[in-house]
Design a protein around this motif. Structure first.
Motif, PDB file in Angstrom:
ATOM      1  N   ALA A 102    -126.868  35.628 -62.688  1.00  0.00           N
ATOM      2  CA  ALA A 102    -125.550  35.708 -62.037  1.00  0.00           C
ATOM      3  C   ALA A 102    -125.177  34.385 -61.366  1.00  0.00           C
ATOM      4  N   VAL A 103    -126.165  33.742 -60.747  1.00  0.00           N
ATOM      5  CA  VAL A 103    -125.893  32.455 -60.095  1.00  0.00           C
ATOM      6  C   VAL A 103    -125.483  31.418 -61.146  1.00  0.00           C
ATOM      7  N   TRP A 105    -124.010  32.051 -64.051  1.00  0.00           N
ATOM      8  CA  TRP A 105    -122.639  32.346 -64.490  1.00  0.00           C
ATOM      9  C   TRP A 105    -121.627  31.844 -63.483  1.00  0.00           C
ATOM     10  N   ARG A 106    -121.960  32.015 -62.209  1.00  0.00           N
ATOM     11  CA  ARG A 106    -121.031  31.590 -61.148  1.00  0.00           C
ATOM     12  C   ARG A 106    -120.832  30.073 -61.186  1.00  0.00           C
ATOM     13  N   PRO A 110    -116.824  28.967 -62.654  1.00  0.00           N
ATOM     14  CA  PRO A 110    -116.391  29.189 -61.261  1.00  0.00           C
ATOM     15  C   PRO A 110    -115.024  29.881 -61.169  1.00  0.00           C
ATOM     16  N   PRO A 113    -115.222  34.534 -61.313  1.00  0.00           N
ATOM     17  CA  PRO A 113    -116.329  35.111 -60.549  1.00  0.00           C
ATOM     18  C   PRO A 113    -116.371  36.618 -60.737  1.00  0.00           C
ATOM     19  N   ASP A 115    -118.992  40.371 -59.891  1.00  0.00           N
ATOM     20  CA  ASP A 115    -120.119  40.942 -59.165  1.00  0.00           C
ATOM     21  C   ASP A 115    -121.260  41.277 -60.103  1.00  0.00           C
ATOM     22  N   ILE A 143    -128.053  33.670 -54.551  1.00  0.00           N
ATOM     23  CA  ILE A 143    -126.863  34.470 -54.855  1.00  0.00           C
ATOM     24  C   ILE A 143    -126.152  34.836 -53.550  1.00  0.00           C
ATOM     25  N   SER A 147    -121.794  39.323 -53.544  1.00  0.00           N
ATOM     26  CA  SER A 147    -121.553  39.564 -54.970  1.00  0.00           C
ATOM     27  C   SER A 147    -122.612  40.470 -55.588  1.00  0.00           C
TER      28      SER A 147
END
Ligand code: C2E
Ligand code: MG
Ligand code: MG
Ligand code: MG
Length: 293
Positions: A102-103, A105-106, A110, A113, A115, A143, A147
């Motif tokens: 997830a981090v 992907w963020r 950007p 975003p 959850d 993370i 989120s």
């Protein structure tokens, strides 16, 4: 049958019987090996915002392709882990892997975003060091707690509900959110809902399957949705398989939906692909709806 014979349908093994006998600890050993030798996988199923199809989250789902038995169903994996004293390790692996993805992907996307939802079994939640565990995974992966959504089911309330409530409050204090999964399949008692420190209510797919079949199924989902909104909860419909279901659910006011109609669970790389696609971040955007958040 034909599809199965041609290998188009993956038969997922339900090991409940085998788990009960655990074949002299064989499954425990296999799971231990899988944990140390990178034999487990996570797939991610998108959650979309009903009104415009925007991907607003993904749920991490566990996969284990057993070398001899083939794919094992996640509830069976959890049962083996709990029986073998491996649930802590398995849970930590899932949480760490999912937060790490997830981090990434963020950072890579950007502007889209979303959850991350991670399932937590009742046993796992009740482990004495579970809150400390989550705290350290948050720190290790970086993370944003906001989120992360931890999904629990009504079964957490069966044994020691006072302690379960305490744990949920401690988790909320970390800044993570809590979803009540499979709502309607457990006790189905509405009386405890307002006592639970939850943020999201996931309506079980058995109810969602009914919304198409006339007004009674839809009436139940509408009543649950209204109650959940009165309690300030976000409503997610699980197991949406058809356009008609999506339409009914949207008109009822469900906030988010998840199901094969939008996307099957995908390997991590599939989520990257989705975010890079032509209409970034949206699945089945209805005609005429405004793009963007
Ligand atoms: P769940 O948390 O309710 O997850 C949703 C399940 O519904 C997933 O099954 C998903 O693949 C399936 N699904 C999604 N869309 C549709 C649809 O449109 N139609 C139908 N019929 N099914 C759909 P899956 O991956 O087999 O997982 C089953 C359960 O195993 C999960 O239910 C969850 O309770 C548990 N589980 C999965 N991963 C984990 C994990 O990492 N940890 C723990 N503790 N439990 C897990
Ligand atoms: Mg879930
Ligand atoms: Mg569910
Ligand atoms: Mg379910």
């Amino acid at each position: 049958y034909d599809a199965k014979r041609r290998g188009l349908v993956h038969e997922v093994v339900d090991l409940r019987d085998a788990v009960q006998h655990n074949e002299s600890g064989r499954l425990s050993r296999d799971l231990r090996t899988a944990l140390t030798e990178n034999g487990l996988d996570l797939v991610y199923q998108p959650l979309v915002r009903c009104r415009d199809g925007l991907v607003c989250g993904v749920e991490a789902l566990l996969r284990w392709n057993h070398p001899d038995r083939g794919p094992i169903s996640p509830p069976s994996i959890v049962a083996v882990a709990e029986q073998s004293g491996l649930m802590n390790r398995l849970g930590t692996w899932v949480l760490t892997q999912a937060c790490t993805d997830a981090v990434r992907w963020r950072i890579d996307h950007p502007d889209s975003p979303f959850d991350l939802a991670v399932n937590v079994s009742a046993r796992q939640l009740m482990q004495p060091d579970f809150v400390a565990e989550v705290t350290s995974v948050l720190a290790a992966t970086g993370i944003a707690p906001r989120s992360l959504v931890l999904e629990v089911t009504e079964t957490i309330l069966i044994e020691d509900s006072e302690r379960a409530l305490l744990v949920l409050h401690h988790l909320k204090a970390l800044g993570v959110r809590i979803a009540l999964d499979d709502f309607g399949t457990g006790y189905s008692s509405l009386s405890y809902l307002h006592r639970l420190p939850i943020d999201v209510l996931k309506i079980d797919q058995s109810f969602v399957a009914d919304v198409e079949h006339g007004s009674r199924g839809a009436a139940i989902v509408a009543a649950v949705t209204n109650l959940a909104h009165a309690l300030d909860l976000v409503v997610v419909a699980e197991g949406v398989e058809t356009r008609r279901q999506r339409e009914v659910l949207t008109s009822i006011g469900a906030d988010q939906a998840q199901g094969y109609y939008f996307a099957h669970p995908l390997p991590a790389a599939g989520i990257d692909g989705l975010l890079q696609a032509a209409a970034p971040g949206a699945l089945h955007r209805p005609a005429g709806s405004a793009p963007g958040r």
